[in-house]
Scaffold this motif. Structure first.
Motif, PDB file in Angstrom:
ATOM      1  N   SER A  54       7.331  12.492  -7.579  1.00 57.37           N
ATOM      2  CA  SER A  54       7.514  13.721  -8.103  1.00 57.37           C
ATOM      3  C   SER A  54       7.912  13.454 -10.110  1.00 57.37           C
ATOM      4  O   SER A  54       7.529  14.292 -10.831  1.00 57.37           O
ATOM      5  CB  SER A  54       8.609  14.652  -7.538  1.00 57.37           C
ATOM      6  N   SER A  55       8.454  12.428 -10.304  1.00 56.05           N
ATOM      7  CA  SER A  55       8.788  12.009 -11.462  1.00 56.05           C
ATOM      8  C   SER A  55       7.799  11.032 -12.464  1.00 56.05           C
ATOM      9  O   SER A  55       7.151  11.468 -13.559  1.00 56.05           O
ATOM     10  CB  SER A  55      10.136  12.278 -12.013  1.00 56.05           C
ATOM     11  N   ASN A  56       7.471  10.511 -11.721  1.00 55.72           N
ATOM     12  CA  ASN A  56       6.377   8.760 -12.065  1.00 55.72           C
ATOM     13  C   ASN A  56       4.981  10.184 -13.036  1.00 55.72           C
ATOM     14  O   ASN A  56       4.729  10.583 -11.659  1.00 55.72           O
ATOM     15  CB  ASN A  56       6.065   7.934 -11.249  1.00 55.72           C
ATOM     16  N   LEU A  57       4.048   8.907 -13.230  1.00 57.06           N
ATOM     17  CA  LEU A  57       3.061   9.321 -13.702  1.00 57.06           C
ATOM     18  C   LEU A  57       2.113   8.711 -12.801  1.00 57.06           C
ATOM     19  O   LEU A  57       2.347   7.220 -12.978  1.00 57.06           O
ATOM     20  CB  LEU A  57       2.387   8.824 -15.360  1.00 57.06           C
ATOM     21  N   GLU A  58       2.231   8.960 -11.648  1.00 61.42           N
ATOM     22  CA  GLU A  58       0.962   8.405 -10.621  1.00 61.42           C
ATOM     23  C   GLU A  58      -0.649   9.088  -9.919  1.00 61.42           C
ATOM     24  O   GLU A  58      -0.385  10.365 -10.856  1.00 61.42           O
ATOM     25  CB  GLU A  58       1.687   8.049  -9.161  1.00 61.42           C
ATOM     26  N   LEU A  59      -1.110   8.263 -10.026  1.00 55.65           N
ATOM     27  CA  LEU A  59      -2.275   8.667  -9.285  1.00 55.65           C
ATOM     28  C   LEU A  59      -2.446   8.506  -7.603  1.00 55.65           C
ATOM     29  O   LEU A  59      -2.621   7.801  -7.347  1.00 55.65           O
ATOM     30  CB  LEU A  59      -2.974   8.013  -9.816  1.00 55.65           C
ATOM     31  N   PHE A  60      -2.507   9.516  -7.453  1.00 57.71           N
ATOM     32  CA  PHE A  60      -3.020  10.431  -5.777  1.00 57.71           C
ATOM     33  C   PHE A  60      -4.458  10.931  -5.371  1.00 57.71           C
ATOM     34  O   PHE A  60      -5.011  11.566  -6.312  1.00 57.71           O
ATOM     35  CB  PHE A  60      -2.208  10.777  -5.135  1.00 57.71           C
TER      36      PHE A  60
ATOM     37  N   PRO B 168       0.645  -1.165  -0.125  1.00 50.78           N
ATOM     38  CA  PRO B 168      -0.139   0.297   0.138  1.00 50.78           C
ATOM     39  C   PRO B 168       0.598   1.389   0.711  1.00 50.78           C
ATOM     40  O   PRO B 168       1.966   1.698   0.725  1.00 50.78           O
ATOM     41  CB  PRO B 168      -0.565  -0.278   0.937  1.00 50.78           C
ATOM     42  N   LYS B 169       0.474   2.452  -0.882  1.00 45.71           N
ATOM     43  CA  LYS B 169       1.593   3.226  -0.804  1.00 45.71           C
ATOM     44  C   LYS B 169       0.113   4.814  -0.394  1.00 45.71           C
ATOM     45  O   LYS B 169      -1.078   4.970  -0.982  1.00 45.71           O
ATOM     46  CB  LYS B 169       1.061   3.984  -2.127  1.00 45.71           C
ATOM     47  N   SER B 170       0.127   4.743   1.210  1.00 46.17           N
ATOM     48  CA  SER B 170      -0.410   6.146   1.325  1.00 46.17           C
ATOM     49  C   SER B 170      -0.223   6.966   2.437  1.00 46.17           C
ATOM     50  O   SER B 170       1.628   6.573   2.941  1.00 46.17           O
ATOM     51  CB  SER B 170      -1.622   5.557   2.379  1.00 46.17           C
ATOM     52  N   VAL B 171      -0.540   7.990   2.959  1.00 48.32           N
ATOM     53  CA  VAL B 171      -0.080   9.161   4.059  1.00 48.32           C
ATOM     54  C   VAL B 171      -1.212   9.248   4.540  1.00 48.32           C
ATOM     55  O   VAL B 171      -1.974   9.984   4.184  1.00 48.32           O
ATOM     56  CB  VAL B 171       0.470  10.243   3.206  1.00 48.32           C
ATOM     57  N   LEU B 172      -1.086   9.217   5.925  1.00 51.79           N
ATOM     58  CA  LEU B 172      -1.701   9.592   6.854  1.00 51.79           C
ATOM     59  C   LEU B 172      -1.183  11.102   8.053  1.00 51.79           C
ATOM     60  O   LEU B 172      -0.197  10.973   8.011  1.00 51.79           O
ATOM     61  CB  LEU B 172      -2.280   8.990   7.877  1.00 51.79           C
TER      62      LEU B 172
ATOM     63  N   ILE C   7      -4.213  10.861   1.988  1.00 50.94           N
ATOM     64  CA  ILE C   7      -3.293  10.243   0.899  1.00 50.94           C
ATOM     65  C   ILE C   7      -3.262   8.980   0.238  1.00 50.94           C
ATOM     66  O   ILE C   7      -2.722   8.415   0.790  1.00 50.94           O
ATOM     67  CB  ILE C   7      -2.269  11.329   0.792  1.00 50.94           C
ATOM     68  N   ILE C   8      -3.997   8.460  -0.288  1.00 53.28           N
ATOM     69  CA  ILE C   8      -3.536   7.265  -1.333  1.00 53.28           C
ATOM     70  C   ILE C   8      -3.400   7.205  -2.489  1.00 53.28           C
ATOM     71  O   ILE C   8      -4.418   7.964  -3.293  1.00 53.28           O
ATOM     72  CB  ILE C   8      -5.140   6.463  -0.633  1.00 53.28           C
ATOM     73  N   GLY C   9      -3.150   6.319  -3.111  1.00 52.85           N
ATOM     74  CA  GLY C   9      -2.635   6.441  -4.651  1.00 52.85           C
ATOM     75  C   GLY C   9      -1.823   5.422  -4.653  1.00 52.85           C
ATOM     76  O   GLY C   9      -1.362   3.951  -3.736  1.00 52.85           O
TER      77      GLY C   9
END
Length: 153
Positions: free
Chosen positions: A123-129, A97-101, A111-113
């Protein structure tokens, strides 16, 4: 939909009082020099004034708890600051999982992405958050925060 740098979502007009990150990939250099610098609003430059930066960061981290939960196979060396790192070992699968609380006095930002806790992932990849601010007194959204905290446990 808005495009931009995920670091922009880590800054807020309020002072952060705690944070938790989950990730598969993790780069301590990026986390300490970019994520913590943004999140804790550190003023010293981590490259040009490294000693001042480390002092300032250590002082902030004594007051603000920060935790990173990550897959043990992706942990890299090079950590210079004191924050909690938890290796989540799962049998026959990766912790992915990739998240920030982010916690503030009146609200939390969740934030979940898809991006790892690396420079490319933030910052540089095309990611979805997706980011959501949740007021603690909001009956409509506070269950999301409770569900997320159960996941962390």
């Amino acid at each position: 939909m808005k495009s931009g740098n995920l670091l922009d979502l880590l800054s807020c007009d309020e002072t952060c009082i705690g944070a938790a990150f989950t990730t598969y990939g993790f780069n301590p250099h990026f986390f300490e020099n970019d994520i913590l610098r943004t999140l804790l609003d550190l003023q010293s430059d981590p490259e040009e004034r490294a000693l001042d930066y480390l002092k300032e960061a250590r002082s902030s981290l004594q007051k603000i708890p920060i935790a990173v939960l990550l897959d043990p196979g992706e942990r890299k060396g090079g950590r210079r600051l004191i924050y909690d790192v938890y290796e989540v070992e799962l049998q026959s699968t990766a912790f992915h999982p990739k998240s920030v609380l982010l916690l503030y006095q009146e609200h939390a930002r969740l934030i979940i992405g898809s991006g790892n806790l690396t420079e490319a992932g933030y910052s540089s990849n095309l990611e979805l958050f997706s980011a959501l601010d949740i007021r603690y007194d909001s009956e409509e959204k506070s269950h999301l925060l409770k569900d997320y905290l159960q996941f962390l446990e």
